[in-house]
Design an enzyme around this catalytic site. Structure first.
Site, PDB file in Angstrom:
ATOM      1  N   VAL A 536      47.605  33.297  45.402  1.00 41.83           N
ATOM      2  CA  VAL A 536      47.890  32.155  44.540  1.00 41.83           C
ATOM      3  C   VAL A 536      47.302  30.906  45.184  1.00 41.83           C
ATOM      4  O   VAL A 536      47.458  30.680  46.394  1.00 41.83           O
ATOM      5  CB  VAL A 536      49.408  31.966  44.328  1.00 41.83           C
ATOM      6  CG1 VAL A 536      49.666  30.765  43.425  1.00 41.83           C
ATOM      7  CG2 VAL A 536      50.028  33.214  43.731  1.00 41.83           C
ATOM      8  N   VAL A 542      45.155  35.215  41.793  1.00 38.52           N
ATOM      9  CA  VAL A 542      44.230  36.331  41.978  1.00 38.52           C
ATOM     10  C   VAL A 542      45.005  37.623  41.729  1.00 38.52           C
ATOM     11  O   VAL A 542      46.080  37.834  42.303  1.00 38.52           O
ATOM     12  CB  VAL A 542      43.638  36.346  43.406  1.00 38.52           C
ATOM     13  CG1 VAL A 542      42.695  37.534  43.567  1.00 38.52           C
ATOM     14  CG2 VAL A 542      42.892  35.050  43.682  1.00 38.52           C
ATOM     15  N   LYS A 556      40.036  36.666  39.863  1.00 36.98           N
ATOM     16  CA  LYS A 556      40.487  35.299  40.114  1.00 36.98           C
ATOM     17  C   LYS A 556      40.445  34.514  38.789  1.00 36.98           C
ATOM     18  O   LYS A 556      39.386  34.383  38.175  1.00 36.98           O
ATOM     19  CB  LYS A 556      39.605  34.630  41.163  1.00 36.98           C
ATOM     20  CG  LYS A 556      40.039  33.215  41.519  1.00 36.98           C
ATOM     21  CD  LYS A 556      39.025  32.509  42.402  1.00 36.98           C
ATOM     22  CE  LYS A 556      39.002  33.067  43.783  1.00 36.98           C
ATOM     23  NZ  LYS A 556      38.147  32.253  44.696  1.00 36.98           N
ATOM     24  N   ASP A 652      35.343  27.563  56.667  1.00 39.24           N
ATOM     25  CA  ASP A 652      36.735  28.023  56.660  1.00 39.24           C
ATOM     26  C   ASP A 652      36.815  29.440  57.244  1.00 39.24           C
ATOM     27  O   ASP A 652      37.389  30.350  56.647  1.00 39.24           O
ATOM     28  CB  ASP A 652      37.289  28.000  55.235  1.00 39.24           C
ATOM     29  CG  ASP A 652      38.811  28.016  55.228  1.00 39.24           C
ATOM     30  OD1 ASP A 652      39.391  28.367  54.187  1.00 39.24           O
ATOM     31  OD2 ASP A 652      39.422  27.693  56.268  1.00 39.24           O
TER      32      ASP A 652
END
Length: 884
Positions: A536, A542, A556, A652
């Site tokens: 989420v 998702v 998604k 990331d």
């Protein structure tokens, strides 16, 4: 009377003619046969259906100058079929000559070595020269050192195999009636040989007129009858190793090629069992037909820009001439101009518009092409690269290769190279000082010249970019792979939607994968049942879904009512429309009906790397599995950084964004924060700080300057997380342990990382591999980006760590067998560990060969063009969006 006399004359003439023919037949030498010698023995052994005669056996067609020392061992750790050949050896402390009776002609000469300890002779300290009819083959030769040197290179190339046997092969012309092989030990040392193989070559294997690399099609004359040839590499490209008994009468070994490829994923293996024939009747001995039945072709040819290639990298001796032989056989196309490509050797053009079908004269025709290259004194690597012809006329952006051989040519009667064994070439102090001053002067001049060249290059590149910006077509060239998919146009979307929100139909123009109907998506997710939610985020949820009744996928769905996360959602669409690699999560398709924006990804059955380290009930990963996951992740990041002209920064990197498929193959996920790298004239991208706390690059945080080294820092945290199996931030721990990076770095700097290792790994890992692994992570976490390695360097060293660990496992297994009693194995294993330790010193190897040279057409990071759809189990940043 005259008639009788005439008959007698005719009869006499016939008798004379028959006598002449018989005499000629007897004078002609019989066809030469192979000479196979089992050294150090007076008995014969059978290996691979061939009889090897002892060098002291009677009537063996050879003469020994001195008996030397007959050595033997009771154990052999290699292939049991070859064991009899390597259980004896002829050792020598003085010069030893083998003299063979040989007819004039060409021969393959092979020396077989297996180092084993005998009495007080330490094979690790052996050193000797070998000459054949005056041609120097090796000098200061140390067999264990040569074995470790080769295995160390294969470790860096990704090979998982290691062998203690070693074969040196040469091709030479015998002009006299004998072949004299002389073994000369170094002063105070000794030498040995286990077997000698002499195989006659009746066919013409080499020609003197060969294409010169970079010569624009010009030939060069090699005069090979007067030169010795050493076989350096012989590969069966795209196929398994071919054993000697499968290679006609020449008994050659053809290795597999995957361990020599810069990126094995760049080339897809193909096989064709059709009736393959030789393009020329003179080529029947050049290579067995098995070589031509397999090949590698480009993994991903469905691209708009023809700028990628397959690359093989080899270590060679500098300052020698090399003959490169490439084997081709078109296995797919039945007409010309369907597969046209370029061949580069050491970054120089060897051939353009190369069409195998046209050159060989048809499909399934075995064909080879030779090239000549000179390797300078400063180069010890040889790159061979094949890629599509940019702007060519072929219908496919593809290339093909079936086999590859690299031969070293002698210079002035010498094939030996000594410097790699550390021998000092000598020279007095005066000459050294002269060299020093000349070097300083040359260095100053070089700095001035380089500065001027850089200025010109900068101006040229800037002018070229300005021209390209106004041009519809890019200038043809050979650059790293970058799949130029259609990019979502945010500005256009904003205009169509009144500037308030993104137009959800924007992906339709990209045609990324399959276009699903909304009804199909609802059926796949059971009408978006909350029980199927696996993630989420601010943009939506998702779901785990099933498409086409049997294919799992991660779906998604963006929330049209929320603006949060939509910019990242669009970024991910843009990135995934360009990228495809075995170690990057790929997109299956999309749905843009009824004002919905839904993306469908491959499903990753084993979830996130984090879930296998801590915080879940799944079984922990072994040390080897963790290393393989780190290597896969590093490959994915290295592709991101080098696959485009400006590269892509993930921004990331964390264990929850590393997903594992059903085979535990690691793939990087979540490109919502990714940024295109800096332009040529810039060193960084200025942008707001985003990422996950605990993984964030401190330099990026301080300066808001994003670079590829920001990903390297985050990956260093991942490495420590893999070792320690704990969260990167844990407020429940004592103050000095809350931040994993700081805590692990303190232990690492004390060289005591094993103190905080995951208890599940206790006693199940190679200590040397952990030490190297910790040093890599430490370098990644350097405070300044300039002091961190590149992802290519990190990948290189991680592969070395895996090789060290596997060697340790192999050694432990060998210890449980009878082979453990051999002292040489212990010494070789110690050298392997030492080699692994040295290879991990990043300070001394900051410019490793994996790093591509800027401004050159170099070795490229290819993609895995596999069409198999796997999938995403979790999108971790959605589960924990607070990380941003």
């Amino acid at each position: 009377m005259m008639k009788v006399l005439g008959r007698e004359v005719v009869g006499l003439l016939v008798l004379v003619m028959v006598s002449v023919f018989v005499t000629i037949g007897e004078a002609q030498p019989s066809q030469a046969k192979s000479v196979l010698v089992n050294c150090g023995s007076n008995s014969s052994v059978n290996v691979d259906g061939r009889r090897w005669v002892g060098d002291l056996a009677p009537n063996n067609n050879l003469t020994l100058s001195t008996p030397g020392i007959a050595a033997s061992t009771a154990t052999f750790g290699g292939d049991s079929a070859s064991a009899p050949l390597y259980k004896s050896a002829r050792m020598f402390t003085d010069s030893l000559n083998y003299t063979f009776g040989a007819t004039q002609g060409n021969y393959f000469l092979r020396f077989h070595f297996f180092p084993f300890s005998f009495e007080n002779y330490d094979v690790n300290k052996s050193s000797f020269d070998v000459e054949a009819n005056g041609l120097k083959l090796v000098s200061k030769f140390n067999v264990p050192g040569e074995i470790l040197h080769k295995n160390s290179y294969l470790a860096r190339s990704g090979s998982n195999s290691s062998s203690l046997t070693f074969i040196k092969e040469y091709f030479l012309n015998v002009e006299s009636g004998s072949l004299v092989i002389e073994f000369i030990p170094s002063k105070g040392s000794f030498g040995f040989v286990n077997a000698i193989e002499i195989v006659p070559v009746t066919d013409k294997l080499f020609v003197d007129q060969v294409n010169k690399v970079g010569g624009n099609g010009a030939n060069t004359y090699l005069n090979l009858n007067k030169r010795g040839i050493e076989t350096v590499y012989r590969l069966n490209v795209g196929g398994p190793e071919i054993e000697p008994d499968k290679d006609l009468d020449l008994w050659r070994t053809w290795e597999g090629d995957s361990s020599y490829m810069f990126t094995a994923d760049a080339g897809e293996k193909i096989i064709n069992s059709s009736n393959i024939t030789y393009a020329s009747s003179n080529d029947t001995s050049v290579a067995p037909l098995l070589v031509y039945e397999t090949a590698r072709i480009m993994s991903n040819t469905e691209v708009l820009d023809k700028r990628f290639n397959m690359s093989w990298k080899f270590e060679v001796d500098p300052d020698f001439d090399y003959l490169i032989r490439l084997h081709f056989c078109e296995l797919v196309y039945d007409k010309a101009n369907q597969r046209v490509f370029r061949i580069f050797i050491n970054n120089r053009s060897a051939a353009d518009n190369f069409d195998v079908f046209a050159r060989a004269g048809g499909m399934n025709k075995a064909y080879h092409q030779d090239y000549f290259d000179v390797v300078s004194t400063k180069i010890s690597t040889l790159w061979i690269q094949l890629g599509p012809e940019a702007g060519g006329s072929g219908s496919g952006t593809d290339a093909l290769l079936n086999g590859l051989e690299v031969f070293k040519l002698s210079r002035n009667g010498n094939l030996a190279y000594v410097e790699k064994y550390g021998e000092n070439s000598g020279g007095n102090g005066t000459s050294q000082r002269l060299i020093l001053w000349v070097g300083i002067g040359a260095g100053v001049a070089s700095v001035v010249i380089i500065a001027a060249l850089l200025t010109l290059i900068f101006r040229f590149c800037k002018k070229r970019r300005n021209k390209q910006r106004d041009s519809k077509n890019n200038t043809p060239g050979w650059w790293p792979l970058f799949l130029h998919g259609a990019v979502v146009n945010s500005t256009a979307n904003a205009k169509r939607s009144g500037g308030n929100q993104i137009s959800y139909g924007s992906v339709a123009s990209t045609r990324v994968g399959r276009r699903f109907t909304f009804a199909e998506i609802k059926a796949a997710t059971n009408n978006f049942n909350d029980s199927l939610v696996i993630g989420v985020g601010g943009f939506g949820k998702v779901y785990k879904g099933e498409i086409d009744n049997d294919t799992l996928a991660a779906i998604k769905r963006a929330n049209p009512q929320s603006e949060q996360g939509l910019a990242e959602f669009e970024t991910e669409i843009e990135m995934l429309s360009k990228l495809r690699h075995r170690h990057l999560v790929s997109m299956i398709g999309f749905c843009d009906e009824q004002n919905e924006m839904i993306l469908v990804y491959e499903y990753m059955a084993n979830g996130t790397l984090r879930s296998h380290l801590f915080g879940s009930d799944v079984p922990p990963l072994s040390w080897k599995q963790r290393l393989e996951v780190c290597i896969g992740s590093a490959r994915g990041l290295h592709y991101l950084h080098t696959g485009a002209e400006r590269g892509i920064i993930h921004r990331d990197v964390k264990t929850t964004n590393i997903l594992l498929d059903e085979n535990f193959v690691a793939k990087m996920a979540d490109f919502g924060l990714s940024k295109t790298g800096p332009a040529l004239e810039h060193t960084h991208v200025s942008t707001a700080v985003k990422g996950s706390f605990g993984y964030l690059d401190p330099e990026y945080f301080r300066r808001q300057q994003l670079t590829e080294k920001s990903d390297v820092y985050s990956f260093g945290v991942v490495l420590f997380e893999v070792v320690c199996a704990r969260a990167v931030i844990n407020p429940s721990l004592p103050k000095d342990q809350i931040n994993l990076a700081e805590w692990a770095m303190r232990w690492q700097q004390q060289r005591s990382l094993q103190t905080i290792i995951d208890p599940h790994l206790d006693g199940k890992y190679c200590p040397e591999s952990l030490m190297i692994f910790g040093e890599i992570a430490e370098k990644c976490l350097a405070d300044e980006g300039k002091n961190r390695p590149t992802m290519g360097e990190v990948l290189w060293h991680l592969e070395s760590v895996l090789q060290v660990h596997e060697a340790w496992m192999h050694a432990n297994a060998a210890t449980r067998n009878s082979f453990s009693s051999s002292q040489v194995v212990e010494n070789v294993e110690e050298r392997e560990a030492e080699c692994g330790q040295h290879s991990a010193t990043l300070d001394e190897e900051s410019n490793v060969d994996l790093k591509m040279k800027e401004g050159k057409e170099g070795a490229l990071m290819g993609t895995d063009g596999s069409d198999g759809v796997v999938g995403v189990d979790e999108f971790s940043q959605l589960v924990n969006p607070q990380g941003r």
